[in-house]
Design a protein around this motif. Structure first.
Motif, PDB file in Angstrom:
ATOM      1  N   THR A 269       0.627 -57.013 -46.491  1.00 22.53           N
ATOM      2  CA  THR A 269       0.567 -56.666 -45.074  1.00 22.53           C
ATOM      3  C   THR A 269      -0.576 -55.696 -44.853  1.00 22.53           C
ATOM      4  O   THR A 269      -1.254 -55.289 -45.793  1.00 22.53           O
ATOM      5  CB  THR A 269       1.895 -56.059 -44.595  1.00 22.53           C
ATOM      6  OG1 THR A 269       1.891 -55.953 -43.181  1.00 22.53           O
ATOM      7  CG2 THR A 269       2.137 -54.689 -45.228  1.00 22.53           C
ATOM      8  N   VAL A 270      -0.823 -55.368 -43.609  1.00 25.21           N
ATOM      9  CA  VAL A 270      -1.812 -54.343 -43.260  1.00 25.21           C
ATOM     10  C   VAL A 270      -1.081 -53.225 -42.544  1.00 25.21           C
ATOM     11  O   VAL A 270      -0.134 -53.460 -41.797  1.00 25.21           O
ATOM     12  CB  VAL A 270      -2.953 -54.912 -42.378  1.00 25.21           C
ATOM     13  CG1 VAL A 270      -3.802 -55.894 -43.162  1.00 25.21           C
ATOM     14  CG2 VAL A 270      -2.411 -55.582 -41.117  1.00 25.21           C
ATOM     15  N   MET A 271      -1.531 -51.990 -42.780  1.00 28.08           N
ATOM     16  CA  MET A 271      -0.859 -50.832 -42.208  1.00 28.08           C
ATOM     17  C   MET A 271      -1.754 -50.063 -41.235  1.00 28.08           C
ATOM     18  O   MET A 271      -1.339 -49.053 -40.696  1.00 28.08           O
ATOM     19  CB  MET A 271      -0.406 -49.889 -43.332  1.00 28.08           C
ATOM     20  CG  MET A 271       0.448 -50.565 -44.395  1.00 28.08           C
ATOM     21  SD  MET A 271       2.041 -51.111 -43.781  1.00 28.08           S
ATOM     22  CE  MET A 271       2.933 -49.578 -43.887  1.00 28.08           C
ATOM     23  N   SER A 272      -2.967 -50.543 -41.047  1.00 30.54           N
ATOM     24  CA  SER A 272      -3.880 -49.901 -40.109  1.00 30.54           C
ATOM     25  C   SER A 272      -3.468 -50.238 -38.684  1.00 30.54           C
ATOM     26  O   SER A 272      -3.273 -51.413 -38.350  1.00 30.54           O
ATOM     27  CB  SER A 272      -5.309 -50.378 -40.378  1.00 30.54           C
ATOM     28  OG  SER A 272      -6.125 -50.254 -39.241  1.00 30.54           O
ATOM     29  N   LYS A 273      -3.351 -49.203 -37.837  1.00 32.45           N
ATOM     30  CA  LYS A 273      -3.008 -49.463 -36.438  1.00 32.45           C
ATOM     31  C   LYS A 273      -4.067 -50.324 -35.759  1.00 32.45           C
ATOM     32  O   LYS A 273      -3.757 -51.155 -34.913  1.00 32.45           O
ATOM     33  CB  LYS A 273      -2.843 -48.146 -35.681  1.00 32.45           C
ATOM     34  CG  LYS A 273      -1.443 -47.571 -35.731  1.00 32.45           C
ATOM     35  CD  LYS A 273      -1.314 -46.451 -34.712  1.00 32.45           C
ATOM     36  CE  LYS A 273       0.062 -45.835 -34.727  1.00 32.45           C
ATOM     37  NZ  LYS A 273       0.169 -44.737 -33.745  1.00 32.45           N
ATOM     38  N   ARG A 274      -5.321 -50.127 -36.158  1.00 33.26           N
ATOM     39  CA  ARG A 274      -6.394 -50.928 -35.573  1.00 33.26           C
ATOM     40  C   ARG A 274      -6.184 -52.406 -35.890  1.00 33.26           C
ATOM     41  O   ARG A 274      -6.302 -53.261 -35.009  1.00 33.26           O
ATOM     42  CB  ARG A 274      -7.747 -50.453 -36.092  1.00 33.26           C
ATOM     43  CG  ARG A 274      -8.936 -51.285 -35.588  1.00 33.26           C
ATOM     44  CD  ARG A 274     -10.254 -50.756 -36.115  1.00 33.26           C
ATOM     45  NE  ARG A 274     -10.326 -50.800 -37.562  1.00 33.26           N
ATOM     46  CZ  ARG A 274     -10.640 -51.913 -38.253  1.00 33.26           C
ATOM     47  NH1 ARG A 274     -10.859 -53.052 -37.630  1.00 33.26           N
ATOM     48  NH2 ARG A 274     -10.719 -51.868 -39.579  1.00 33.26           N
TER      49      ARG A 274
END
Length: 557
Positions: A269-274
């Motif tokens: 997964t990705v955890m960057s808000k962007r």
């Protein structure tokens, strides 16, 4: 969850708190969870929530919920509301201690005046790009701004005019006067205030066109609230000297201590808000609460429980070392929770009709099925049985592979909670597709195997006459690889094309009639499922929470 699972593990931050209380440094600890309302919270935020609120609960302290709302271009009330809902859902309560950084805008402005009067802040005319160039690099010191030696009177005048709205965006900033040669770039005269016209702040409206930066606002907000232990992730470790500098040079009522810990990085997964915002805005997912998203809203819709997420955070632990956490650890936490707490039901996801030719057409009976194999207290429910049933297509093979223990031509299998049946005939359509099986049932096998017969396979089923039509969404990991975008590639290229499969023609047992959104079940031999908010009395919709075992290669613990 077990009692052991509910007991917080010790960690270096707990040890610091214990020592501070034992020494009398603090009578009571005060922590805070300070999200920026520019998106929905994700599983990484859950670690911070559990840590901050959990410490306060464990030591009889307080935890504030404070919104870092200093960037109105990206913030809105939807995010404010969702964050409060997520924190409550996880089981935590901030009482009357809900704050916004914007609550302190007037006081922060007064602190900035103090810095100017001490010669520790000045108004700078450099553009954003010029400021970056003047700041230098990791190997080269910065250069002084041409405005660094402005007089205190000029700086006070210009700063007040900045607040009054006399200058356009980007024309001027207020910067701290620290050390342009510092090896820590964060101390090279950082920007404290910038001008932003034409935005309506969700709390202050149009009252301000001058907004403080995070690095200036955060420590002073902590100090104003009497925070004792300001817990943040490791990327802020290099910001700590600036945090301490801000507190040291203005007249705040307390001096918090910043402590850093490793952030939660999760596989697949990705955890960057962007990046999460891009997934939503580019419609690569179906919203912030898409069950494939690592957001708390998405995990909630997928059927994850607050207890499982809290337990996952405890298992991950609190350390100073960044690492990549296996998705299997999160999936194990929810399996452990649901295995002990949810009732069992039968659901046929890919129906194949089976007609029991020797079963009387006018006969119907009711089997009694336990709701949980390990907990008799959960009781049982009636399961109707008749001449025609559905089984899952995966439970029949005309040409079975080696080791196949389910239904085959001429072979026998036991129906869960019912009889042994034997497949006698295969019915196909014009295209050669199997559309129906005809079988005989041994009416002497209810709940037992006749002596001398070995029936190894057990499959689930649903009565054709009594089954309830349902839609089921099978969710998988959003990305195909553990670290999407590794090596600088576009993370979008790593999206798993099979992360969602929709089965529109499923059939579930009648005990699921009238299921309510949010109810959770184990579909026997399939996995754990939750009723989606789209569920109606006429047609339930279920989301796969997690399989009975890790489909990516690891066995269920």
């Amino acid at each position: 969850m077990t009692d052991a699972a509910e007991t917080p593990r010790t960690n270096f931050i707990r040890q610091i708190v214990e020592a501070d209380l034992a020494s009398g440094k603090h009578d009571r600890i005060v922590t805070r969870f300070p999200p920026e309302p520019n998106g929905y919270l994700h599983i990484g935020h859950a670690k911070s929530i559990v840590l901050n609120f959990g410490l306060a609960e464990a030591f009889g302290g307080r935890c504030n919920l404070r919104f870092d709302d200093t960037n109105p271009n990206k913030e809105n009330v939807e995010f404010v509301d969702s964050i409060q809902a997520d924190v409550r859902w996880l089981g935590f309560d901030w009482g009357d201690r809900l704050f916004f950084a914007s609550d302190y805008f007037e006081q922060l402005y007064a602190f900035a005046i103090e810095l100017i009067e001490q010669g520790l802040a000045y108004v700078c005319d450099l553009s954003a790009e010029e400021t970056r160039v003047y700041r230098g690099t990791l190997t080269e010191p910065g250069r002084d701004s041409p405005n660094r030696d402005r007089s205190m009177a000029d700086n006070l005048d210009l700063f007040k005019r900045m607040r009054a709205g006399e200058f356009p965006d980007g024309a001027r900033t207020l910067r701290a006067r620290i050390d342009m040669a510092s090896p820590n770039i964060n101390l090279r005269d950082p920007v404290l205030y910038r001008i932003k016209h034409g935005v309506v702040h969700h709390q202050t409206g149009s009252a301000w066109c001058l907004y403080p930066t995070y690095d200036y606002t955060h420590p002073l907000s902590d100090a104003l609230e009497g925070i004792t232990h300001s817990l943040c992730t490791l990327e802020f470790e290099d910001h700590r000297p600036l945090y301490d500098w801000c507190i040291e040079h203005v007249s705040v009522p307390s001096k918090p201590r910043q402590i850093e810990f490793s952030r939660l990085n999760l596989e697949y997964t990705v955890m960057s808000k962007r990046r999460l915002t891009e997934l939503v805005s580019e419609r690569l997912v179906q919203g912030w609460d898409d069950p494939r998203m690592p957001t708390l809203a998405g995990l909630r819709r997928r059927g994850y429980t607050p207890a499982a997420i809290r337990e996952f955070c405890e298992r991950v632990g609190v350390t100073k070392s960044d690492n990549l956490v296996e998705m299997a650890l999160l999936e194990s936490a929810i399996r452990d929770d649901l295995d002990a707490t949810v009732p069992r039901r039968m659901a046929v996801l890919r129906p194949l009709k089976v007609v029991l030719t020797n079963y009387p057409q006018d006969r119907q009976e009711t089997m009694e099925a336990g709701n949980h194999p390990k907990d008799e207290r959960m009781g049982s429910r009636p399961v109707p049985f008749g001449r025609a049933i559905y089984i899952d297509r995966a439970d029949f093979a005309e040409l079975p592979p080696k080791g196949f223990k389910r239904l085959i031509p001429g072979g026998e299998v036991r129906l869960r909670n019912a009889y042994v049946i034997r497949c006698d005939e295969i019915v196909k359509d014009a295209a050669g597709e199997v559309v129906e099986l005809r079988a005989t049932v041994d009416l002497d096998t209810l709940g037992k195997n006749p002596e001398g017969r070995k029936v190894k396979g057990v499959i689930h089923w649903v009565s054709v006459a009594h089954g309830i039509p349902a839609k089921v969404r099978l969710y998988d990991r959003l990305f195909r690889v553990p670290t999407p975008g590794a090596g600088g590639s576009d993370y979008r290229a790593d999206i798993n094309p099979d992360s969602l499969r929709v089965l529109a023609d499923c059939v579930v047992e009648p005990a699921l009639q009238g299921v309510q959104p949010g109810e959770r079940f184990q579909f026997e031999r399939e996995g754990y499922f939750v009723a989606d908010p789209e569920t109606t009395p006429e047609r339930p919709v279920f989301n796969l929470t997690v399989g009975l075992r890790d489909a990516w290669g690891k066995s269920q613990p």
